[in-house]
Design an enzyme around this catalytic site. Structure first.
Site, short mmCIF file in Angstrom:
data_model
loop_
_atom_site.label_atom_id
_atom_site.label_comp_id
_atom_site.label_asym_id
_atom_site.label_seq_id
_atom_site.Cartn_x
_atom_site.Cartn_y
_atom_site.Cartn_z
N ASP A 67 0.81 -1.23 0.00
CA ASP A 67 0.00 0.00 0.00
C ASP A 67 0.84 1.27 0.00
O ASP A 67 2.05 1.22 0.18
CB ASP A 67 -0.96 -0.01 1.20
CG ASP A 67 -0.28 -0.43 2.51
OD1 ASP A 67 0.95 -0.43 2.55
OD2 ASP A 67 -0.99 -0.74 3.47
N ASN A 136 -7.58 -2.66 14.07
CA ASN A 136 -8.97 -2.94 13.67
C ASN A 136 -9.04 -4.15 12.74
O ASN A 136 -10.07 -4.42 12.14
CB ASN A 136 -9.59 -1.71 12.99
CG ASN A 136 -8.83 -1.29 11.73
OD1 ASN A 136 -7.86 -1.95 11.35
ND2 ASN A 136 -9.28 -0.22 11.10
N HIS A 138 -7.20 -4.61 9.97
CA HIS A 138 -6.93 -4.38 8.55
C HIS A 138 -5.65 -5.09 8.10
O HIS A 138 -4.73 -5.29 8.88
CB HIS A 138 -6.92 -2.89 8.17
CG HIS A 138 -5.78 -2.07 8.64
ND1 HIS A 138 -5.91 -0.75 9.00
CD2 HIS A 138 -4.46 -2.35 8.78
CE1 HIS A 138 -4.74 -0.26 9.34
NE2 HIS A 138 -3.84 -1.22 9.22
N GLU A 143 -9.62 -1.73 5.12
CA GLU A 143 -10.29 -1.40 6.37
C GLU A 143 -11.58 -2.21 6.55
O GLU A 143 -12.14 -2.73 5.57
CB GLU A 143 -10.64 0.09 6.36
CG GLU A 143 -9.43 1.02 6.37
CD GLU A 143 -8.84 1.20 7.77
OE1 GLU A 143 -8.32 0.23 8.33
OE2 GLU A 143 -8.89 2.33 8.28
C1 GLP Z 1 -0.37 0.26 8.59
C2 GLP Z 1 -0.10 -0.58 7.34
C3 GLP Z 1 -0.36 -2.05 7.59
C4 GLP Z 1 0.28 -2.49 8.90
C5 GLP Z 1 -0.35 -1.71 10.02
C6 GLP Z 1 0.16 -2.12 11.39
O1 GLP Z 1 -1.66 0.71 8.68
N1 GLP Z 1 -0.85 -0.16 6.21
O2 GLP Z 1 0.14 -2.80 6.50
O3 GLP Z 1 0.13 -3.86 9.09
O4 GLP Z 1 -0.05 -0.34 9.81
O5 GLP Z 1 1.26 -1.35 11.74
P1 GLP Z 1 2.21 -1.64 12.94
O6 GLP Z 1 3.08 -2.75 12.53
O7 GLP Z 1 2.99 -0.36 13.11
O8 GLP Z 1 1.36 -1.95 14.12
#
Ligand code: GLP
Length: 237
Positions: A67, A136, A138, A143
């Site tokens: 993304d 959440n 995702h 989402e």
């Molecule tokens: C972002 C990314 C996700 C990732 C998520 C969790 O929103 N788009 O791909 O898995 O964060 O992030 P973290 O690893 O910092 O908890």
């Protein structure tokens, strides 16, 4: 589903990096689906370390990221392209033409989403997709919604995602409100999935993702249906 309980973050990172490096060593021209967020940082550091020691060669490897924020230029310090350059790409011998990340600045977002799906198809799909999860549920930036988004799509980020990602920006108002994310189809069609989860704050959502009902309200729950899923969790099980 294979679930590995890691001792701590360093152990989670090393175990996940082992799986990725095995993939690259066995199939040097493989297609790696990569992820951002704080969780994979230790994995990338470990891969860079092994690269520096001469144990892995990324010369033929193709990468496709999950993304990118809409509206951020590649050079913006919080763009996912910049994140990947800093933590991995600049430190290894990947061929820049083999690096793929959605263009968050594309004038025509719908066309960019189509281009990304065509690109994934043209490289033969993903061999291994690395995933983290949001609080959440995702995956990528897919989402919670009423239906799973099949294709690469432009999403409006939920309040909890904006709040969670605000820590990377000087002010919460700077967090982009939209992002382009790979869809569920390309993720699920990846030949292998590797989910990494770190921290007690992800315990509840990890339970829902792995053992709860499969629902688009918890987008990550769909990975229960994947035939080759490895989960490596530290303090989250
Ligand atoms: C972002 C990314 C996700 C990732 C998520 C969790 O929103 N788009 O791909 O898995 O964060 O992030 P973290 O690893 O910092 O908890």
């Amino acid at each position: 589903m294979k679930i590995v309980r890691a001792k701590n973050y360093a152990d989670m990172s090393r175990k996940a990096a082992n799986i990725i490096s095995a993939q690259v060593i066995m199939v040097p021209d493989c297609v790696l689906g990569l992820a951002t967020g704080s969780t994979p940082i230790g994995i990338y550091a470990q891969l860079v370390d092994w690269y520096n020691k001469g144990d892995i060669d990324f010369a033929q490897t193709v990468t496709v990221n999950l993304d990118e924020y809409c509206g951020l230029d590649q050079s913006h310090p919080q763009s996912y392209r910049h994140f990947m350059d800093e933590h991995l790409f600049r430190q290894i011998n990947i061929d820049p033409k083999n690096i793929h990340i959605p263009d968050g600045k594309a004038a025509d977002t719908a066309a960019e989403c189509r281009r990304y799906d065509e690109l994934i198809e043209s490289v033969g799909g993903l061999d291994l997709q690395l995933l983290g999860i949001g609080h959440n549920g995702h995956i990528g930036f897919n989402e919670p919604a009423d239906a799973f988004s099949e294709n690469t799509n432009c999403v409006t980020l939920g309040q909890s995602t904006i709040a969670a990602n605000a820590r990377f920006f000087t002010d919460p108002s700077e967090v982009p409100r939209q992002a382009i994310t790979m869809g569920i189809k390309a993720i699920m069609q990846s030949r292998k999935l590797l989910l990494v989860v770190n921290g007690a704050d992800k315990k509840d959502i990890l339970q829902k993702v792995l053992f709860g009902p499969i629902t688009p309200q918890v987008p990550g729950s769909i990975i229960q249906l994947h035939p080759d899923l490895t989960v490596i969790a530290a303090d989250a099980l």
